[in-house]
Design a protein around this motif. Structure first.
Motif, PDB file in Angstrom:
ATOM      1  N   LEU A   1      68.226 -24.252 -33.287  1.00 33.38           N
ATOM      2  CA  LEU A   1      69.301 -25.380 -33.454  1.00 33.38           C
ATOM      3  C   LEU A   1      69.246 -26.963 -32.758  1.00 33.38           C
ATOM      4  N   PRO A   2      69.012 -26.532 -31.379  1.00 39.46           N
ATOM      5  CA  PRO A   2      69.684 -27.441 -30.276  1.00 39.46           C
ATOM      6  C   PRO A   2      67.533 -28.580 -30.836  1.00 39.46           C
ATOM      7  N   LEU A   3      66.629 -27.543 -31.080  1.00 37.31           N
ATOM      8  CA  LEU A   3      64.932 -28.041 -31.554  1.00 37.31           C
ATOM      9  C   LEU A   3      65.533 -29.215 -32.699  1.00 37.31           C
ATOM     10  N   LEU A   4      66.756 -28.410 -33.189  1.00 38.41           N
ATOM     11  CA  LEU A   4      66.208 -29.099 -34.414  1.00 38.41           C
ATOM     12  C   LEU A   4      66.820 -30.384 -34.980  1.00 38.41           C
ATOM     13  N   VAL A   5      68.087 -30.936 -34.006  1.00 32.37           N
ATOM     14  CA  VAL A   5      68.741 -31.279 -33.717  1.00 32.37           C
ATOM     15  C   VAL A   5      68.142 -32.512 -33.397  1.00 32.37           C
ATOM     16  N   LEU A   6      66.988 -32.225 -32.101  1.00 36.46           N
ATOM     17  CA  LEU A   6      65.896 -33.481 -31.218  1.00 36.46           C
ATOM     18  C   LEU A   6      65.636 -33.707 -32.907  1.00 36.46           C
ATOM     19  N   ALA A   7      64.805 -32.842 -32.998  1.00 33.06           N
ATOM     20  CA  ALA A   7      63.889 -33.670 -33.924  1.00 33.06           C
ATOM     21  C   ALA A   7      64.457 -34.573 -35.325  1.00 33.06           C
ATOM     22  N   SER A   8      65.467 -34.000 -35.686  1.00 30.03           N
ATOM     23  CA  SER A   8      66.963 -34.802 -36.694  1.00 30.03           C
ATOM     24  C   SER A   8      66.553 -35.821 -36.118  1.00 30.03           C
ATOM     25  N   PHE A   9      66.745 -36.179 -34.633  1.00 28.71           N
ATOM     26  CA  PHE A   9      67.025 -37.743 -33.725  1.00 28.71           C
ATOM     27  C   PHE A   9      66.259 -38.631 -34.045  1.00 28.71           C
ATOM     28  N   ALA A  10      64.563 -37.763 -34.225  1.00 33.64           N
ATOM     29  CA  ALA A  10      63.399 -38.403 -34.360  1.00 33.64           C
ATOM     30  C   ALA A  10      62.966 -38.707 -35.344  1.00 33.64           C
ATOM     31  N   VAL A  11      63.689 -37.923 -36.388  1.00 30.33           N
ATOM     32  CA  VAL A  11      63.302 -38.316 -37.600  1.00 30.33           C
ATOM     33  C   VAL A  11      64.393 -39.522 -38.073  1.00 30.33           C
ATOM     34  N   GLY A  12      64.737 -39.806 -37.510  1.00 34.49           N
ATOM     35  CA  GLY A  12      66.278 -41.381 -38.189  1.00 34.49           C
ATOM     36  C   GLY A  12      66.288 -42.047 -36.972  1.00 34.49           C
ATOM     37  N   ALA A  13      65.397 -42.180 -35.795  1.00 33.36           N
ATOM     38  CA  ALA A  13      64.542 -43.060 -35.334  1.00 33.36           C
ATOM     39  C   ALA A  13      63.668 -43.835 -35.588  1.00 33.36           C
ATOM     40  N   THR A  14      62.907 -42.921 -36.290  1.00 35.49           N
ATOM     41  CA  THR A  14      61.296 -44.018 -37.055  1.00 35.49           C
ATOM     42  C   THR A  14      61.448 -43.521 -38.432  1.00 35.49           C
ATOM     43  N   THR A  15      62.797 -43.318 -39.058  1.00 34.14           N
ATOM     44  CA  THR A  15      62.429 -44.294 -40.636  1.00 34.14           C
ATOM     45  C   THR A  15      64.124 -44.913 -40.703  1.00 34.14           C
ATOM     46  N   ILE A  16      62.777 -46.014 -40.198  1.00 41.52           N
ATOM     47  CA  ILE A  16      63.485 -47.153 -39.913  1.00 41.52           C
ATOM     48  C   ILE A  16      62.454 -48.444 -41.137  1.00 41.52           C
ATOM     49  N   ILE A  17      61.935 -47.879 -42.126  1.00 37.52           N
ATOM     50  CA  ILE A  17      60.785 -48.809 -43.131  1.00 37.52           C
ATOM     51  C   ILE A  17      61.982 -49.391 -44.083  1.00 37.52           C
ATOM     52  N   PRO A  18      62.639 -48.435 -44.356  1.00 38.96           N
ATOM     53  CA  PRO A  18      63.443 -49.631 -45.271  1.00 38.96           C
ATOM     54  C   PRO A  18      64.149 -51.214 -44.590  1.00 38.96           C
ATOM     55  N   GLN A  19      65.205 -50.873 -43.120  1.00 41.06           N
ATOM     56  CA  GLN A  19      65.193 -51.887 -43.305  1.00 41.06           C
ATOM     57  C   GLN A  19      64.254 -52.763 -42.761  1.00 41.06           C
ATOM     58  N   LEU A  20      63.183 -52.519 -42.625  1.00 39.41           N
ATOM     59  CA  LEU A  20      61.706 -53.623 -41.988  1.00 39.41           C
ATOM     60  C   LEU A  20      61.266 -53.928 -43.408  1.00 39.41           C
ATOM     61  N   LEU A  21      61.293 -53.837 -44.374  1.00 34.40           N
ATOM     62  CA  LEU A  21      61.219 -53.309 -46.198  1.00 34.40           C
ATOM     63  C   LEU A  21      61.892 -54.397 -46.445  1.00 34.40           C
ATOM     64  N   VAL A  22      63.236 -54.675 -46.147  1.00 37.33           N
ATOM     65  CA  VAL A  22      64.130 -55.810 -47.364  1.00 37.33           C
ATOM     66  C   VAL A  22      64.071 -56.688 -46.522  1.00 37.33           C
ATOM     67  N   PRO A  23      64.292 -57.005 -45.356  1.00 38.03           N
ATOM     68  CA  PRO A  23      63.532 -58.573 -45.025  1.00 38.03           C
ATOM     69  C   PRO A  23      62.557 -58.832 -45.183  1.00 38.03           C
ATOM     70  N   PHE A  24      61.492 -57.705 -45.073  1.00 36.36           N
ATOM     71  CA  PHE A  24      59.913 -58.306 -45.799  1.00 36.36           C
ATOM     72  C   PHE A  24      60.205 -59.186 -46.988  1.00 36.36           C
ATOM     73  N   ALA A  25      61.254 -58.536 -47.690  1.00 35.25           N
ATOM     74  CA  ALA A  25      61.165 -58.950 -49.153  1.00 35.25           C
ATOM     75  C   ALA A  25      62.400 -60.200 -49.396  1.00 35.25           C
ATOM     76  N   ALA A  26      63.140 -59.568 -48.038  1.00 34.18           N
ATOM     77  CA  ALA A  26      64.068 -60.884 -48.473  1.00 34.18           C
ATOM     78  C   ALA A  26      63.140 -62.786 -47.970  1.00 34.18           C
ATOM     79  N   HIS A  27      62.352 -62.184 -47.169  1.00 34.02           N
ATOM     80  CA  HIS A  27      61.453 -63.114 -46.880  1.00 34.02           C
ATOM     81  C   HIS A  27      60.588 -64.144 -47.251  1.00 34.02           C
ATOM     82  N   LEU A  28      60.314 -63.056 -48.434  1.00 33.73           N
ATOM     83  CA  LEU A  28      59.628 -63.344 -49.592  1.00 33.73           C
ATOM     84  C   LEU A  28      59.903 -64.216 -50.466  1.00 33.73           C
ATOM     85  N   ALA A  29      61.610 -63.972 -50.962  1.00 36.51           N
ATOM     86  CA  ALA A  29      62.241 -64.217 -52.311  1.00 36.51           C
ATOM     87  C   ALA A  29      62.274 -65.388 -52.235  1.00 36.51           C
TER      88      ALA A  29
END
Length: 403
Positions: free
Chosen positions: A105-133
């Motif tokens: 479980l501790p290693l899964l919690v650590l990996a889960s934190f890493a998954v969260g920290a790197t899953t930021i693509i939507p928060q780059l895509l939304v301003p990407f789209a807003a900037h183009l629109a």
């Protein structure tokens, strides 16, 4: 002057097909944050964890997401945004492999934190789209991309429930890793290049987040509304699998995941909310959305013993959460075009900090007071959101008028 030129010159590249591709990519990526929720029961049995310790898995995933948005998303203003997106696709692939392999479980919690920290693509895509629109279509475009994001979030639970039932919980993370690897390649070739709009040193980027927060009352209010309502949303979704297992029928992760399909009905409202926000731009829709969110918990408290009662609550829950979120983002993105990634950072860090607090609050309420505690906790956050809107709107209007 140069900061506005990329947006104006890029409108022609924003085809409907590209908007829908960004919506699909946002949904596929955001799903990484939620695969673990319907699998918590299975994870707990294999790794010998229960209650609050098990709740660290979804909580640290969202804490990681908030950290990624705080320290990485601002780079979308100062670096070529497509390159940042592709790089994060590779990193989230590695983080998902780590979650699939976690032996404790501790290693899964650590990996889960890493998954969260790197899953930021939507928060780059939304301003990407807003900037183009174009400005007159920004709410609709943001609403479309966000509808894809929310549908991905909801269907992630359905997919995870199905895969977890038939292949085991680890298989879901392996499948997600493969999907992210393929998506990274597609993003590289589908997205247009987007030059930096604010060439600033990294420390200056981070310092500017505080300046934006201090000087933009609209940003402060809507960030708070987002945090409170996403907290309420997370109270429910972080405890649903545990509640369903506690019922006499002992429903498994596949049943928990199926409620994601039900919630898609609420997600489909996003483009309509965006169109309304383009025309009106006021906060009546925030008040109505938060009221609908509150109603969902009022409905689910007495009717939660039946699956149809939960399904009704889920439709209201997702409708209210998404409508409020789109209205918030449309207002926030209209503030400073050259700072959209940083505005998004402030908003979304606050938003997901609220989500992480909601996940913790939900599992704590479940441990201490069961389903009644869960519904009471979600309702209390909604009431706080309505109070914040009522107290904050007159002051924001006055500050805006003076500026």
């Amino acid at each position: 002057m140069s900061t506005h030129a990329p947006s104006d010159s890029s409108h022609a590249t924003l085809s409907p097909g590209l908007v829908w591709f960004m919506a699909a990519a946002s949904g596929a990526t955001a799903a990484n944050l939620y695969y673990n929720q319907p699998l918590l029961g299975d994870i707990g049995r294999e790794l010998g964890a229960t209650g609050g310790a098990l709740g660290l898995v979804p909580t640290l995933t969202q804490v990681g997401y908030a950290a990624g948005m705080l320290f990485i998303v601002p780079l979308g203003d100062s670096l070529e945004r497509r390159r940042v997106i592709v790089t994060m696709s590779a990193l989230v692939t590695l983080a998902l492999v780590g979650a699939a392999l976690a032996p404790t479980l501790p290693l899964l919690v650590l990996a889960s934190f890493a998954v969260g920290a790197t899953t930021i693509i939507p928060q780059l895509l939304v301003p990407f789209a807003a900037h183009l629109a174009p400005a007159t279509q920004r709410g609709r475009v943001v609403g479309t991309v966000m509808s894809g994001l929310l549908i991905g979030i909801l269907l992630s639970r359905t997919a995870a429930g199905f895969v977890g039932t038939h292949l085991g919980w680890r298989a879901m993370f392996w499948i997600a890793a493969g999907l992210m690897l393929a998506l990274g390649v597609a993003l590289r070739f589908m997205l247009p290049s987007q030059p930096p709009v604010a060439e600033m040193p990294y420390p200056a980027l981070l310092r500017s987040l505080g300046h934006l927060t201090r000087t933009e009352p609209i940003l402060r209010l809507h960030s708070l509304l987002g945090a409170l309502t996403f907290g309420a949303f997370s109270v429910f979704w972080s405890t649903l699998a545990l509640y369903l297992q506690s019922l006499p029928e002992h429903y498994g992760p596949q049943v928990a995941g199926m409620f994601g399909v039900v919630g898609v009905a609420g997600a489909m409202i996003a483009p309509l909310v965006g169109r309304y926000a383009d025309v009106k731009g006021d906060r009546r829709i925030n008040a109505l959305a938060i009221a609908v969110l509150l109603l969902s918990f009022v409905v689910m408290w007495p009717l939660g013993r039946w699956l149809w009662g939960i399904a009704l609550g889920v439709v209201l829950l997702d409708l209210g959460a998404q409508a409020n979120h789109i209205s918030n983002q449309t207002r926030v993105y209209s503030l400073q075009p050259e700072a959209r990634s940083r505005l998004n950072t402030v908003y979304m860090v606050t938003y997901f900090a609220g989500g992480a607090a909601g996940s913790w609050l939900g599992t704590t309420a479940w441990t201490r007071a069961g389903w009644t505690g869960v519904c009471a906790a979600g309702a209390a956050l909604c009431v706080a959101g309505l109070l914040a809107l009522w107290l904050g709107s007159p002051r924001e209007s006055a500050d805006t008028a003076r500026s």
